[in-house]
Design a protein around this motif. Structure first.
Motif, PDB file in Angstrom:
ATOM      1  N   GLN A   3      -8.621 -11.780   5.665  1.00 23.99           N
ATOM      2  CA  GLN A   3      -7.643 -12.513   4.873  1.00 23.99           C
ATOM      3  C   GLN A   3      -7.878 -12.267   3.393  1.00 23.99           C
ATOM      4  O   GLN A   3      -8.992 -12.040   2.954  1.00 23.99           O
ATOM      5  N   GLY A 259       3.666  -5.606  -3.244  1.00 25.11           N
ATOM      6  CA  GLY A 259       3.657  -7.003  -2.873  1.00 25.11           C
ATOM      7  C   GLY A 259       2.979  -7.917  -3.878  1.00 25.11           C
ATOM      8  O   GLY A 259       2.955  -9.134  -3.691  1.00 25.11           O
ATOM      9  N   ARG A 283      -4.373  -5.448  -6.644  1.00 27.59           N
ATOM     10  CA  ARG A 283      -5.073  -5.986  -5.477  1.00 27.59           C
ATOM     11  C   ARG A 283      -6.320  -5.146  -5.205  1.00 27.59           C
ATOM     12  O   ARG A 283      -6.249  -3.926  -5.091  1.00 27.59           O
ATOM     13  N   THR A 336      -8.811  -8.411  -0.854  1.00 25.03           N
ATOM     14  CA  THR A 336      -8.560  -8.555   0.575  1.00 25.03           C
ATOM     15  C   THR A 336      -9.307  -7.472   1.336  1.00 25.03           C
ATOM     16  O   THR A 336      -9.908  -6.579   0.741  1.00 25.03           O
ATOM     17  N   ASP A 340      -6.138  -5.693   6.115  1.00 22.85           N
ATOM     18  CA  ASP A 340      -5.200  -6.692   5.627  1.00 22.85           C
ATOM     19  C   ASP A 340      -4.427  -6.207   4.404  1.00 22.85           C
ATOM     20  O   ASP A 340      -3.292  -6.622   4.171  1.00 22.85           O
ATOM     21  N   SER A 341      -5.029  -5.315   3.623  1.00 25.80           N
ATOM     22  CA  SER A 341      -4.328  -4.789   2.445  1.00 25.80           C
ATOM     23  C   SER A 341      -3.075  -4.030   2.858  1.00 25.80           C
ATOM     24  O   SER A 341      -2.031  -4.140   2.216  1.00 25.80           O
ATOM     25  N   GLN A 344      -0.385  -6.519   4.130  1.00 26.17           N
ATOM     26  CA  GLN A 344       0.344  -7.141   3.031  1.00 26.17           C
ATOM     27  C   GLN A 344       1.343  -6.173   2.400  1.00 26.17           C
ATOM     28  O   GLN A 344       2.494  -6.536   2.124  1.00 26.17           O
ATOM     29  N   HIS A 348       5.444  -6.475   2.680  1.00 23.16           N
ATOM     30  CA  HIS A 348       6.344  -6.536   1.528  1.00 23.16           C
ATOM     31  C   HIS A 348       7.481  -5.531   1.684  1.00 23.16           C
ATOM     32  O   HIS A 348       8.654  -5.863   1.447  1.00 23.16           O
TER      33      HIS A 348
END
Length: 362
Positions: A3, A259, A283, A336, A340-341, A344, A348
């Motif tokens: 997460q 995203g 990110r 992250t 999970d990256s 995400q 998006h």
């Protein structure tokens, strides 16, 4: 599945820098990083990596020569793609002056790794990438989020029909297949810029040098494969190599901004200072030495955007100071896991394509 960790706004501890708009938010962090020596160049670290990369490419060439015209040589396209991606990362770092402060040495290193080894125009890449760094994730200013094969905002889907509409509707599931074309696209865009009258090249000499090296790459690559393999094997080997290279580069660049916040969505977005403009749009990806190697240090996207000239091995070392500074200012810092990256980023892209899917056009 990991997460994302987003450090939320927090009360500033005693002695923390006061929250302020503009460059004053960044200045204390810059001072801290400088005092820790993290902006000092590390040419020895890069020299070792470059030597290992060149030896790896030489070993693949030797393997091709020893194996001869055999379909088994296709397996050698895998390590060649990995070493080619390493060359791309070195070219990227040289363009940011991460390897050395000597501009001439940086230029030579980038010309060798980008133009000669990859067939990608150095000046075209620098022009595009510098505009991205100046305004990351800004739809009107960042060329990386301009509507093209992929779109990054729902209003960009307007008027996309036919093949464009199909790609947009399914861009999330088609993302990884499309990245296999990235290695070829980088070459094509560079050649296109080289031939354009309004290209980014400063003078005729620069255009000639880049063009000569791009031609040398193409001639050397074709000669090597056609000399050691049959024409059919050479063609398939080149396709597999370039597709794996494109996939690798796509995996390194894809999760960094998709995203994340877009300054153009905020009324005050254009007035964000350097720290907010870079941190809110970026990110990070958690991981160890293998993640650092596979993603070329781009997993520290926040730190890289804050300090573009910081040597790659120092990005990890700067992370605690950056994370603490953001927490003190109340600026969200996003990090992250590897898988999970992509969830995400692809989520998006899937959301952006929803308006066209809602029209029922298949």
């Amino acid at each position: 599945m990991s997460q994302a960790t987003v450090l939320p706004p927090a009360a500033a501890p005693a002695g923390a820098p006061a929250r302020a708009r503009g460059g004053s938010e960044f200045s204390p962090l810059l001072r801290t990083v400088r005092e820790q020596g993290l902006l000092e160049h590390r040419p020895g670290w890069y020299a070792r990596g470059i030597v290992v990369d060149l030896l790896g490419i030489a070993a693949v060439v030797a393997g091709l020569a020893l194996t001869g015209p055999s379909w088994w040589t296709l397996f050698l396209a895998v390590p060649l793609a990995l070493f080619s991606a390493r060359a791309a990362f070195v070219g990227h770092d040289a363009g940011h002056a991460q390897i050395t402060a000597n501009r001439r040495a940086s230029r030579v290193l980038q010309l060798v790794h980008a133009n000669l080894l990859l067939g990608m125009s150095r000046e075209w890449w620098n022009d595009k990438h510098n505009r991205h760094h100046a305004n990351p994730n800004h739809l009107d200013k960042d060329p990386d989020v301009a509507a093209d094969v992929l779109v990054f905002a729902e209003h960009q889907t307007t008027g996309r029909t036919g093949l464009q509409g199909f790609l947009t509707r399914h861009q999330a599931r088609l993302f990884f297949p499309l990245t296999t074309l990235e290695g070829i696209a980088l070459k094509a865009y560079g050649v296109q810029a080289l031939l354009a009258k309004d290209g980014p090249y400063r003078d005729r000499r620069e255009r000639f040098v880049e063009g000569a090296l791009l031609l040398a790459h193409l001639a050397g690559y074709a000669t090597l494969l056609l000399t050691l393999l049959t024409p059919a094997q050479a063609l398939v080997f080149a396709l597999v190599h370039q597709m794996l290279l494109g996939l690798h580069l796509g995996m390194a660049f894809a999760p960094n901004h998709k995203g994340m916040e877009r300054p153009d969505e905020h009324a005050d977005g254009d007035s964000w200072g350097h720290l907010r403009r870079q941190v809110l749009t970026s990110r990070n990806i958690r991981g160890g030495a293998l993640t650092d190697w596979f993603l070329g240090g781009l997993n520290y996207q926040v730190e890289h955007h804050l300090f573009p000239s910081m040597p790659r091995p120092n990005l990890r070392l700067a992370q605690p100071a950056v994370r603490a500074h953001c927490a003190a200012l109340g600026v969200p810092y996003t990090e992250t896991g590897f898988v999970d990256s992509y969830r995400q980023a692809l989520g998006h892209l899937h959301q952006v394509g929803a308006p066209l899917r809602g029209e029922g056009a298949e």
